[in-house]
Design an enzyme around this catalytic site. Structure first.
Site, PDB file in Angstrom:
ATOM      1  N   ASP A 123       0.869  -1.175   0.000  1.00 13.69           N
ATOM      2  CA  ASP A 123       0.000   0.000   0.000  1.00 13.69           C
ATOM      3  C   ASP A 123       0.912   1.233   0.000  1.00 13.69           C
ATOM      4  O   ASP A 123       2.140   1.108  -0.181  1.00 13.69           O
ATOM      5  CB  ASP A 123      -0.992  -0.023   1.183  1.00 13.69           C
ATOM      6  CG  ASP A 123      -0.325   0.195   2.535  1.00 13.69           C
ATOM      7  OD1 ASP A 123       0.930   0.242   2.597  1.00 13.69           O
ATOM      8  OD2 ASP A 123      -1.052   0.319   3.545  1.00 13.69           O
TER       9      ASP A 123
ATOM     10  N   CYS B 104       3.463  -3.029   4.032  1.00 18.13           N
ATOM     11  CA  CYS B 104       2.623  -1.888   4.404  1.00 18.13           C
ATOM     12  C   CYS B 104       3.362  -1.139   5.504  1.00 18.13           C
ATOM     13  O   CYS B 104       4.561  -1.342   5.688  1.00 18.13           O
ATOM     14  CB  CYS B 104       1.209  -2.316   4.806  1.00 18.13           C
ATOM     15  SG  CYS B 104       1.077  -3.367   6.258  1.00 18.13           S
TER      16      CYS B 104
ATOM     17  N   THR C 142       3.208  -1.299   8.810  1.00 17.88           N
ATOM     18  CA  THR C 142       3.672  -2.211   9.861  1.00 17.88           C
ATOM     19  C   THR C 142       3.911  -3.632   9.384  1.00 17.88           C
ATOM     20  O   THR C 142       4.553  -4.413  10.087  1.00 17.88           O
ATOM     21  CB  THR C 142       2.611  -2.297  10.977  1.00 17.88           C
ATOM     22  OG1 THR C 142       1.388  -2.774  10.375  1.00 17.88           O
ATOM     23  CG2 THR C 142       2.366  -0.939  11.617  1.00 17.88           C
TER      24      THR C 142
ATOM     25  N   HIS D 217      10.758 -23.919   8.573  1.00 20.04           N
ATOM     26  CA  HIS D 217       9.759 -24.643   9.368  1.00 20.04           C
ATOM     27  C   HIS D 217       8.339 -24.507   8.831  1.00 20.04           C
ATOM     28  O   HIS D 217       7.555 -25.451   8.943  1.00 20.04           O
ATOM     29  CB  HIS D 217       9.766 -24.139  10.814  1.00 20.04           C
ATOM     30  CG  HIS D 217      11.012 -24.500  11.560  1.00 20.04           C
ATOM     31  ND1 HIS D 217      11.046 -24.597  12.935  1.00 20.04           N
ATOM     32  CD2 HIS D 217      12.260 -24.785  11.134  1.00 20.04           C
ATOM     33  CE1 HIS D 217      12.269 -24.936  13.322  1.00 20.04           C
ATOM     34  NE2 HIS D 217      13.029 -25.032  12.239  1.00 20.04           N
TER      35      HIS D 217
ATOM     36  N   ARG E  30       8.061 -33.721  10.164  1.00 23.38           N
ATOM     37  CA  ARG E  30       7.329 -33.051  11.234  1.00 23.38           C
ATOM     38  C   ARG E  30       6.829 -31.688  10.786  1.00 23.38           C
ATOM     39  O   ARG E  30       5.732 -31.264  11.157  1.00 23.38           O
ATOM     40  CB  ARG E  30       8.182 -32.950  12.495  1.00 23.38           C
ATOM     41  CG  ARG E  30       9.331 -31.972  12.452  1.00 23.38           C
ATOM     42  CD  ARG E  30      10.141 -32.050  13.765  1.00 23.38           C
ATOM     43  NE  ARG E  30      11.020 -30.913  13.973  1.00 23.38           N
ATOM     44  CZ  ARG E  30      12.196 -30.750  13.373  1.00 23.38           C
ATOM     45  NH1 ARG E  30      12.623 -31.644  12.504  1.00 23.38           N
ATOM     46  NH2 ARG E  30      12.939 -29.693  13.637  1.00 23.38           N
ATOM     47  N   HIS E  31       7.623 -30.985   9.961  1.00 23.11           N
ATOM     48  CA  HIS E  31       7.188 -29.675   9.475  1.00 23.11           C
ATOM     49  C   HIS E  31       6.023 -29.834   8.494  1.00 23.11           C
ATOM     50  O   HIS E  31       5.046 -29.091   8.547  1.00 23.11           O
ATOM     51  CB  HIS E  31       8.345 -28.948   8.792  1.00 23.11           C
ATOM     52  CG  HIS E  31       9.489 -28.649   9.714  1.00 23.11           C
ATOM     53  ND1 HIS E  31       9.307 -28.073  10.951  1.00 23.11           N
ATOM     54  CD2 HIS E  31      10.823 -28.857   9.586  1.00 23.11           C
ATOM     55  CE1 HIS E  31      10.473 -27.926  11.546  1.00 23.11           C
ATOM     56  NE2 HIS E  31      11.413 -28.406  10.751  1.00 23.11           N
TER      57      HIS E  31
HETATM   58  C1  RB5 Z   1      -1.632   2.850   6.408  1.00 25.77           C
HETATM   59  O1  RB5 Z   1      -1.646   4.084   7.055  1.00 25.77           O
HETATM   60  C2  RB5 Z   1      -1.338   1.735   7.408  1.00 25.77           C
HETATM   61  O2  RB5 Z   1      -2.434   1.551   8.235  1.00 25.77           O
HETATM   62  C3  RB5 Z   1      -0.987   0.452   6.692  1.00 25.77           C
HETATM   63  O3  RB5 Z   1       0.110   0.667   5.865  1.00 25.77           O
HETATM   64  C4  RB5 Z   1      -0.609  -0.733   7.568  1.00 25.77           C
HETATM   65  O4  RB5 Z   1       0.358  -0.376   8.509  1.00 25.77           O
HETATM   66  C5  RB5 Z   1      -1.706  -1.500   8.128  1.00 25.77           C
HETATM   67  O5  RB5 Z   1      -1.505  -2.507   8.825  1.00 25.77           O
END
Ligand code: RB5
Length: 143
Positions: free
Chosen positions: A8, A65, A67, A98, A133-134
């Site tokens: 994104d 993205c 995070t 794994h 196992r994996h």
């Molecule tokens: C966008 O602002 C942000 O929410 C997105 O990139 C992401 O971190 C969502 O998990």
């Protein structure tokens, strides 16, 4: 190996960095968007890349993205996807060995560029351990 890569707006700059790395490494890829810094919805990109992986159009996917969390939650809704959010190289290696993870998720607002590229490189280069196992545990996830 063919890769689908998507982000994104929050991961757009790192998508471009990873594309440069893939190009310089001779790894073929498809850019599933987004194509500008304009705000967009990460689930759309996650579902697009996840669909390409389960359809066999590509071998694996990379999603970025802000995070990495939204992308991983969304991608893992697709049956057959094992998306791994990684912020360290140990996890990048372990999730290939794994979990046979088929999508790597990254957070541009979390990781420095050098670490991010190390994670990408290790994740791309590490094979699945093939251990019984994996495989058994992965089959349990699919069921
Ligand atoms: C966008 O602002 C942000 O929410 C997105 O990139 C992401 O971190 C969502 O998990």
């Amino acid at each position: 190996m063919k890769i689908a890569i998507g982000s994104d707006h929050g991961g757009f700059n790192y998508k471009n960095k990873i594309k440069e790395y893939l190009t310089s490494s001779g790894i073929v890829f498809v850019d599933a968007g987004t194509y500008s810094l304009a705000a967009c919805d990460y689930p759309e990109i996650a579902h697009k890349v996840a669909g390409m992986v389960v359809a066999g159009e590509v071998d694996r996917g990379i999603l970025i993205c802000g995070t990495g969390i939204g992308m991983s939650i969304a991608a893992n809704k697709t049956v057959g996807i094992r998306a791994a959010l990684c912020s360290d190289t140990f996890s990048a290696r372990a999730t290939r060995e794994h979990n046979d993870s088929n999508i790597l998720c990254l957070g541009e607002r979390v990781l420095g560029e050098g670490l991010m590229l190390d994670i990408v490189k290790i994740w791309l280069e590490t094979p699945f351990s093939q251990g019984e196992r994996h495989q058994k545990r992965i089959s349990m996830i699919e069921k």
